[in-house]
Design a protein around this motif. Structure first.
Motif, mmCIF file in Angstrom:
data_model
loop_
_atom_site.group_PDB
_atom_site.id
_atom_site.type_symbol
_atom_site.label_atom_id
_atom_site.label_comp_id
_atom_site.label_asym_id
_atom_site.label_seq_id
_atom_site.Cartn_x
_atom_site.Cartn_y
_atom_site.Cartn_z
ATOM 1 N N MET A 1 0.972 -0.984 -0.031
ATOM 2 C CA MET A 1 0.028 -0.005 -0.122
ATOM 3 C C MET A 1 1.029 1.317 0.040
ATOM 4 O O MET A 1 0.678 2.094 -0.870
ATOM 5 C CB MET A 1 -0.867 0.059 1.273
ATOM 6 C CG MET A 1 -1.799 1.135 1.247
ATOM 7 S SD MET A 1 -3.032 1.020 2.424
ATOM 8 C CE MET A 1 -2.325 1.448 3.822
ATOM 9 N N GLU A 2 1.774 1.403 0.851
ATOM 10 C CA GLU A 2 2.851 2.232 1.100
ATOM 11 C C GLU A 2 3.421 2.838 -0.239
ATOM 12 O O GLU A 2 3.585 3.659 -0.753
ATOM 13 C CB GLU A 2 3.704 2.087 1.967
ATOM 14 C CG GLU A 2 4.622 3.283 2.516
ATOM 15 C CD GLU A 2 5.641 2.847 3.381
ATOM 16 O OE1 GLU A 2 5.616 1.995 4.227
ATOM 17 O OE2 GLU A 2 6.697 3.378 2.999
ATOM 18 N N THR A 3 3.739 1.905 -1.058
ATOM 19 C CA THR A 3 4.523 2.096 -2.402
ATOM 20 C C THR A 3 3.635 2.815 -3.411
ATOM 21 O O THR A 3 3.994 3.657 -4.086
ATOM 22 C CB THR A 3 4.737 0.581 -2.893
ATOM 23 O OG1 THR A 3 5.552 -0.116 -2.043
ATOM 24 C CG2 THR A 3 5.576 0.753 -4.346
ATOM 25 N N VAL A 4 2.157 2.436 -3.357
ATOM 26 C CA VAL A 4 1.181 3.108 -4.321
ATOM 27 C C VAL A 4 1.058 4.496 -3.748
ATOM 28 O O VAL A 4 1.193 5.400 -4.556
ATOM 29 C CB VAL A 4 0.104 2.245 -4.220
ATOM 30 C CG1 VAL A 4 -0.999 3.120 -5.082
ATOM 31 C CG2 VAL A 4 0.095 0.715 -4.750
ATOM 32 N N LEU A 5 1.122 4.729 -2.620
ATOM 33 C CA LEU A 5 0.861 6.106 -1.990
ATOM 34 C C LEU A 5 2.211 7.027 -2.333
ATOM 35 O O LEU A 5 1.758 8.095 -2.719
ATOM 36 C CB LEU A 5 0.543 5.997 -0.591
ATOM 37 C CG LEU A 5 -0.798 5.324 -0.185
ATOM 38 C CD1 LEU A 5 -0.906 5.430 1.279
ATOM 39 C CD2 LEU A 5 -2.034 5.730 -0.961
ATOM 40 N N SER A 56 9.978 -6.479 -5.957
ATOM 41 C CA SER A 56 8.419 -6.253 -5.847
ATOM 42 C C SER A 56 8.060 -4.677 -5.681
ATOM 43 O O SER A 56 7.297 -4.345 -6.551
ATOM 44 C CB SER A 56 7.916 -6.814 -4.667
ATOM 45 O OG SER A 56 8.278 -8.317 -4.402
ATOM 46 N N ASN A 57 8.815 -3.993 -4.996
ATOM 47 C CA ASN A 57 8.706 -2.617 -4.818
ATOM 48 C C ASN A 57 8.915 -1.946 -6.178
ATOM 49 O O ASN A 57 8.031 -0.950 -6.393
ATOM 50 C CB ASN A 57 9.718 -2.096 -3.511
ATOM 51 C CG ASN A 57 9.117 -0.787 -3.407
ATOM 52 O OD1 ASN A 57 8.173 -0.421 -3.178
ATOM 53 N ND2 ASN A 57 10.409 0.057 -3.073
ATOM 54 N N LEU A 60 6.105 -2.802 -8.626
ATOM 55 C CA LEU A 60 4.834 -2.207 -8.172
ATOM 56 C C LEU A 60 4.917 -0.353 -8.582
ATOM 57 O O LEU A 60 3.584 0.294 -8.777
ATOM 58 C CB LEU A 60 4.667 -2.385 -6.531
ATOM 59 C CG LEU A 60 3.208 -2.091 -5.976
ATOM 60 C CD1 LEU A 60 2.052 -2.495 -6.859
ATOM 61 C CD2 LEU A 60 3.061 -2.386 -4.632
ATOM 62 N N VAL A 63 4.466 0.223 -12.221
ATOM 63 C CA VAL A 63 3.111 -0.278 -12.532
ATOM 64 C C VAL A 63 2.385 0.941 -12.259
ATOM 65 O O VAL A 63 1.348 1.420 -12.778
ATOM 66 C CB VAL A 63 2.548 -1.482 -12.243
ATOM 67 C CG1 VAL A 63 1.047 -1.534 -12.204
ATOM 68 C CG2 VAL A 63 3.433 -2.714 -12.858
ATOM 69 N N THR A 64 2.458 1.487 -10.787
ATOM 70 C CA THR A 64 1.685 2.693 -10.383
ATOM 71 C C THR A 64 1.799 3.714 -11.243
ATOM 72 O O THR A 64 0.883 4.465 -11.757
ATOM 73 C CB THR A 64 2.102 2.801 -9.008
ATOM 74 O OG1 THR A 64 1.954 1.630 -8.113
ATOM 75 C CG2 THR A 64 1.367 4.057 -8.394
ATOM 76 N N THR A 67 0.224 3.519 -14.498
ATOM 77 C CA THR A 67 -1.158 3.417 -14.543
ATOM 78 C C THR A 67 -1.687 4.802 -14.369
ATOM 79 O O THR A 67 -2.811 5.300 -14.795
ATOM 80 C CB THR A 67 -1.652 2.367 -13.497
ATOM 81 O OG1 THR A 67 -0.937 1.178 -13.789
ATOM 82 C CG2 THR A 67 -3.327 2.199 -13.687
ATOM 83 N N ILE A 70 -1.824 6.515 -17.622
ATOM 84 C CA ILE A 70 -2.747 5.994 -18.342
ATOM 85 C C ILE A 70 -4.116 6.651 -18.130
ATOM 86 O O ILE A 70 -4.612 6.991 -18.820
ATOM 87 C CB ILE A 70 -2.896 4.508 -18.564
ATOM 88 C CG1 ILE A 70 -1.267 3.805 -19.214
ATOM 89 C CG2 ILE A 70 -3.974 4.105 -19.487
ATOM 90 C CD1 ILE A 70 -1.226 2.357 -18.850
ATOM 91 N N TYR A 74 -6.745 9.205 -20.278
ATOM 92 C CA TYR A 74 -8.222 9.081 -20.359
ATOM 93 C C TYR A 74 -9.013 10.321 -19.817
ATOM 94 O O TYR A 74 -9.776 10.774 -20.577
ATOM 95 C CB TYR A 74 -8.850 7.733 -19.706
ATOM 96 C CG TYR A 74 -8.688 6.601 -20.719
ATOM 97 C CD1 TYR A 74 -9.520 6.356 -21.926
ATOM 98 C CD2 TYR A 74 -7.484 5.764 -20.586
ATOM 99 C CE1 TYR A 74 -9.279 5.490 -22.599
ATOM 100 C CE2 TYR A 74 -7.353 4.586 -21.467
ATOM 101 C CZ TYR A 74 -8.070 4.493 -22.614
ATOM 102 O OH TYR A 74 -7.969 3.651 -23.273
#
Lengths: 150, 163
Positions: A1-5, A56-57, A60, A63-64, A67, A70, A74
């Motif tokens: 979660m922390e990585t995305v934030l 993994s980090n 992720l 990808v974050t 994304t 992207i 849109y």
């Protein structure tokens, strides 16, 4: 979660700073601007990764960031006003052969920059040969020569 | 030499629209996968926070919080919440623990530490509060280890360590 934030926070921050710093920095990139970008990249790396150097980090985080990009593309397509705020709009710097002094001053582009673009793109020699010069959203200055000189 | 089939008189841009259409579909499928990965990460399926990232176990009056999912070469936190007791607590970390984790910090520091066949035994003066153990995951895979309190045989916990 922390990585995305972390990814979202850095993306938004860098986007806001780049947008607010003005388009000129990227349109007419000097060698120093390039070094500056490298420093920014180095500085944000620590904030993005923290002390987590796992695969993994990294995956992720990549990808974050992509994304978000992207998703925003849109959003900008669906709501053109958002695109205007985030990317800006083309700015005409020379209109019918006459320099727009206010636009030049506000975008921090000089006539020398325009002449340089004119030499590169059209092989033009003088300012009078330029009909339109447009500071584009993402790719520098576009030059449209007067018909007689084309 | 490539076999390019531009229509007579038409500009030859080297376009392969059929391939491009298929690739656009693949791209959009990948974007859905990206979104699912992010949703899973926000739920904690990739560790570092989120509801799925941690697990808890009650052993007597002590509650042990451990990472369910951790990351290789990254830090993770174990928390031992002491509900009461006689002011003295011994914590047994089974041999599987040291095979998978390296202890970086313990707060508060244990009064004594010893190691034996059953693993590491840490003794604290603790009548309440929380003991925090920060570890770094040593290897990817599933870490299986026993945690025992005050001489108990130990309950087995598992942590998935992502590469």
């Amino acid at each position: 979660m922390e990585t995305v934030l972390r990814g979202v926070a850095i993306y938004v921050t860098v986007l806001a700073i780049m947008r607010l710093s003005g388009r000129r920095t990227l349109a007419q990139m000097t060698p120093f601007d390039f070094v500056l970008l490298l420093i920014v990249a180095e500085t944000t790396q620590q904030a993005l990764l923290g002390d987590d150097f796992s695969i993994s980090n990294a995956v992720l985080l990549i990808v974050t960031l992509f994304t978000i990009d992207i998703g925003l593309s849109y959003i900008k397509r669906w709501y053109p006003r958002t695109a205007l705020v985030m990317d800006g709009a083309p700015t005409v710097l020379i209109r019918d052969g006459r320099p727009d002094e206010r636009a030049l001053e506000r975008t921090r582009v000089s006539l020398d920059d325009i002449l340089e673009a004119a030499r590169h793109q059209q092989g033009l020699e003088r300012l009078e040969q330029i009909k339109f010069a447009v500071l584009e959203v993402g790719s520098g200055i576009s030059i449209i020569p007067k018909k007689d000189d084309a | 030499m490539t076999d390019r089939m531009a229509a007579p008189g038409a500009p030859d841009f080297g376009e392969d629209r059929a391939f491009q259409e298929k690739f656009w579909t693949v791209q959009r499928c990948a974007w859905v996968v990206f979104a699912l990965i992010i949703a899973a990460a926000l739920l904690g399926a990739t560790g570092t926070g989120g509801p799925l990232a941690n697990q808890e176990m009650q052993i007597g009056e002590v509650r042990v919080a451990a990472p369910r999912i951790a990351r290789w070469a990254s830090t993770a936190d174990f928390k031992v919440r002491v509900g009461g007791g006689d002011g003295h607590l011994t914590l047994l970390l089974g041999p599987g623990f040291s095979r998978s984790f390296q202890i970086e910090d313990i707060q508060p520091r244990p009064d004594s530490a010893s190691v034996g066949r059953d693993g590491q035994m840490l003794s604290f003066r603790a009548g309440g509060g929380t003991i925090a153990i920060r570890v770094r995951a040593d290897r990817p895979g599933i870490a299986s280890y026993a945690i025992g309190i005050n001489g108990g045989g130990g309950e087995t916990m598992r942590t998935l360590i992502l590469p």
